[in-house]
Design an enzyme around this catalytic site. Structure first.
Site, PDB file in Angstrom:
ATOM      1  N   SER A  60       4.633   2.716   7.770  1.00  0.00           N
ATOM      2  CA  SER A  60       4.278   1.549   6.949  1.00  0.00           C
ATOM      3  C   SER A  60       5.466   1.077   6.131  1.00  0.00           C
ATOM      4  O   SER A  60       6.110   1.871   5.450  1.00  0.00           O
ATOM      5  CB  SER A  60       3.142   1.898   5.998  1.00  0.00           C
ATOM      6  N   HIS A  75       0.817  -1.219   0.000  1.00  0.00           N
ATOM      7  CA  HIS A  75       0.000   0.000   0.000  1.00  0.00           C
ATOM      8  C   HIS A  75       0.851   1.269   0.000  1.00  0.00           C
ATOM      9  O   HIS A  75       0.355   2.352  -0.283  1.00  0.00           O
ATOM     10  CB  HIS A  75      -1.024  -0.002   1.153  1.00  0.00           C
ATOM     11  N   ASP A  85      -0.099  -7.514   1.277  1.00  0.00           N
ATOM     12  CA  ASP A  85       0.463  -6.186   1.466  1.00  0.00           C
ATOM     13  C   ASP A  85       1.989  -6.164   1.583  1.00  0.00           C
ATOM     14  O   ASP A  85       2.552  -5.474   2.427  1.00  0.00           O
ATOM     15  CB  ASP A  85      -0.168  -5.504   2.698  1.00  0.00           C
TER      16      ASP A  85
END
Lengths: 332, 450
Positions: B210, B106, B136
């Protein structure tokens, strides 16, 4: 050869970086922390269908025969309470032994033997800086352990009652953690996690959380087992701490010599005994008033119906008055 | 005199040469009142060069919000338009020689340009080797010399209560280090990703973290920080990381095939809970309860039967069906695994070679954008073959078109479908509306996709 060159302060085995983990503490304490689901059924006549609302919380097993401490606000609306153990067992016949709104504690009982009891160390007293782990079921994720330190002890001005003295900590708790365990790095119970700091302006505040200390929770629990509720004495006055010259004490260093009465509950026990505003109380039940918190505890622990002796100064004269203790009413 | 002095200094020099590596091995050089304090600084000095910042930019299609005036004046503007975007994330160097940087999918999704910034300030444009949306994970490559890679730990050996340190680029504040503990293991069912088997931590993770590293106290990678839960979008002490073992499996497949080839057992089932265990008189507390085994699947070949409880994969215990599903899917096609199985009061081990998943299960959006948020699986109910909707994220397009968990798709546009590949063939050849004939419980319902 090289070993002799190492700094000769030996590492404590618990501090060695390879073994630095709370896994053992978690293993000791985690099985005694349960999930509590409180179900309320709305009886709104306008809706034909019954509306069931479930609320989530945590609880701590305090005895092997099924006493469980949790927060009052977890079960306050409930029509049915469900207790879920970490090993998957679930109990629907949960008895509410009693609750105390001031400390926001409630005591539940399930009729099961040989439950895992939370480890308790009577010698441990929480100090600012101690590492603590919060165990609970936030957001219904399942059991979660978060870590932090005790940020402050004896926080009283958080709730509106002086009888609630909270631990402040920075281990993250969220909705669903309420009523769960706060343990130290050995896994011993330090308190019951209860609240998160929220302002009216909805500021996003993190790292300020509160727990009811074990000593207070134990006191409340014992009273709930004995009486089904927490009875506190009430005298009907408020006062400010003063030093020996009669000046108000505003710091933590000046020795306190007495309490100046600033407000009296009209028709309250103190008023009826003839105590007046501006009187300075120097002794209660034979004990010198040197620590307002201790005085408060004496009053709180006094039994309604009994009489306590007050020694007070009025116009440079010492008076002795007997005050008949009433019961503190708690708002629901 | 002079001679003696220089000798002493030489001795001291050699002593300090010997001393230097020894002290860094002790890792805790700070002492207060004679007691040494733990510090993470020596460990961090070695591994923070292995964590990078990733800046992305590109453009993506965004749906224009429906304007109420459109009802009255028609719709002169197109419903979707391209919009420029830029984003920030983190990444971890896992292979210094090849320049492999692992991050979250992402972080780099839809990106046309990816700029990797090292701790020493060097900047490189990265090339995407491959990515997997459902789990992911994405793998990038940079052409750079003198990189430092972060060593991988065995994430199966982690225990709740172990310390965890997050390193990343939150809010663009590069190389921010936060610490906490492992709050829980094997978290799934969060509906953040298609395949979830997260490590939960209370180390503060925020936007921009992230793709960054979650390491243990030895500086070994235990996870890739991926998501947080929090009403306000900030950290509330609940963060999630993809375990390093799962990441390694995915990255190995990406390196080998350029994509992730999901593994599959060919079973359907549910988590074992206390009620089910009691009803079936099973003497196990947790695991994946097998309800159905597909014909000609890896599971049927290995002799797994309905009613078995799968309790471990390659020796590590599993907590429920979601975890099993994620682990099997990410282990990859063709992988040989040992499953611990509880049957008739006995625990036995069976060896299974995993099927490819494309045939048996699929993420909804691989078929059609309207199925996004649903997972599909070939099934057989009462002798009738069909495609079962195994999970539906309640806020996804799949839920909006009216798909529910447990639905079995039997027909597409009035043509009988028995498998996902049947479904795929029909949908690929269809333009315009699709009508699904769905078995829901005992009812037959139709779901219209426009």
């Amino acid at each position: 050869m090289r070993a002799t060159l190492l700094p000769n302060v030996p590492l404590p085995s618990a501090m060695s970086i390879d073994h630095l983990s709370f896994a053992d503490a978690v293993q000791r304490a985690a099985p005694s922390v349960v999930t509590i689901i409180s179900e309320s059924i709305s009886k709104e006549p306008r809706y034909k269908r019954q509306n069931t609302v479930q609320e989530l919380g945590s609880g701590v097993i305090m005895s092997s025969d099924g006493y469980i401490l949790t927060n009052y606000h977890v079960i306050n609306n409930s029509d049915q309470i469900m207790v879920l153990l970490t090993d998957g067992r679930r109990y629907f016949d949960v008895q509410l032994i009693g609750f105390d709104t001031i400390t926001d504690l409630a005591l539940l009982k399930i009729n099961v033997e040989h439950l895992p009891v939370i480890p308790i160390s009577e010698r441990f007293s929480p100090r600012v800086g101690d590492v603590v782990l919060a165990i609970g079921n936030p957001l219904n994720l399942g059991q979660t352990i978060t870590q932090g330190i005790i940020s402050a002890t004896g926080k009283q001005k958080i709730t509106d009652s002086p009888y609630n003295s909270l631990l402040q900590m920075d281990a993250a708790i969220n909705v669903g953690n309420s009523g769960g365990a706060l343990v130290n790095s050995n896994g011993d119970l330090v308190g019951i996690t209860s609240a998160q700091f929220k302002t009216r302006e909805n500021l996003d505040i993190q790292g300020i959380f509160f727990a009811v200390p074990y000593s207070l929770a134990k006191e409340v629990m014992d009273k709930l087992i004995r009486h089904g509720r927490v009875v506190r004495g009430y005298l009907g006055f408020t006062g400010t701490a003063v030093d020996s010259t009669g000046k108000e004490v505003s710091d933590n260093y000046t020795p306190v010599a007495g309490l100046r009465i600033t407000n009296l509950d009209p028709l309250g026990p103190a008023w009826q005994a003839g105590i007046k505003e501006q009187d300075i109380v120097v002794k209660i039940a034979g004990e010198n008033v040197t620590n307002p918190q201790k005085t408060l505890n004496i009053i709180g622990n006094s039994e309604p119906g009994h009489e306590i002796e007050f020694e007070l100064y009025r116009n440079a004269k010492v008076l002795k008055v007997m005050v008949k203790v009433a019961e503190l009413e708690t708002k629901l | 005199m002079k001679m003696k002095l220089s000798l002493i200094s030489a001795a001291m020099l050699s002593a300090s040469l010997l001393l230097t590596p020894a002290v860094s091995m002790a890792k805790m050089p700070i002492a207060v009142n004679g007691q040494q304090l733990p510090t993470l600084a020596p460990m961090l000095e070695q591994i923070t060069p292995g964590v990078v910042s990733i800046q992305v930019s590109g453009s993506k299609e965004v749906r224009r919000r429906a304007d109420p005036l459109d009802f009255f004046f028609g719709n002169p503007q197109p419903r979707s338009q391209k919009r420029e975007f830029s984003g920030l994330g983190s990444g971890v160097i896992i292979d210094a020689k090849e320049g492999y940087v692992v991050t979250n999918n992402h972080v780099i999704q839809d990106a046309e340009k990816m700029l990797v910034t090292l701790e020493d300030g060097r900047e490189y444009e990265a090339k995407k080797i491959g990515s997997d949306k459902e789990s992911d994970i994405a793998l990038l490559k940079i052409d750079a010399e003198d990189l430092v890679a972060v060593k991988l730990a065995n994430s199966d050996q982690l225990r709740v209560g172990d310390f965890a340190v997050a390193i990343g680029n939150p809010f663009g504040l590069s190389h921010t280090v936060t610490s906490g503990i492992i709050s829980a293991m094997g978290r799934s069912g969060l509906n953040i990703e298609g395949y979830e088997d997260f490590i939960q931590t209370d180390a503060a993770i925020n936007q921009g973290n992230s793709g960054g590293a979650l390491v243990n106290l030895n500086g070994e990678l235990i996870g890739i920080n991926t998501a947080i839960l929090g009403a306000s979008g900030g950290n509330v002490g609940i963060g999630f990381a993809i375990p390093s073992n799962m990441m390694k499996n995915l990255v190995d497949q990406i390196i080998e095939h350029g994509e992730v080839r999901r593994g599959s057992l060919g079973i359907s089932g549910r988590p074992l809970d206390a009620g089910l265990a009691k009803a079936q008189q099973l003497d196990v507390k947790q695991g994946a309860y097998v309800m159905q085994v597909m014909d000609d699947s890896a599971a049927s070949e290995a002799g797994i039967k309905a009613g078995d409880v799968i309790i471990s994969i390659d020796g590590s215990e599993i907590s429920g069906f979601h975890e099993l599903r994620s682990k099997i899917a990410t282990l990859g096609e063709g992988r040989k695994v040992k499953l611990g199985i509880y049957r008739d009061g006995k625990v036995q081990t069976v060896k299974v070679t995993l099927d490819g998943a494309s045939a048996l299960t699929a993420a909804g959006d691989e078929l059609h954008p309207a199925f996004q948020g649903a997972t599909l699986e070939n099934t057989q109910k009462n002798g009738n073959k069909g495609v079962e909707v195994t999970t539906v994220d309640p806020r996804s397009p799949a839920a909006r078109v009216g798909l529910e968990e447990g639905d079995v798709v039997m027909q597409v546009n009035r043509q009988r479908v028995e498998t996902i590949s049947d479904m795929n063939k029909i949908i690929e050849n269809t333009k315009g509306n699709i009508v699904l004939g769905v078995q829901r419980g005992r009812e037959s319902v139709f779901v219209l996709i426009q």
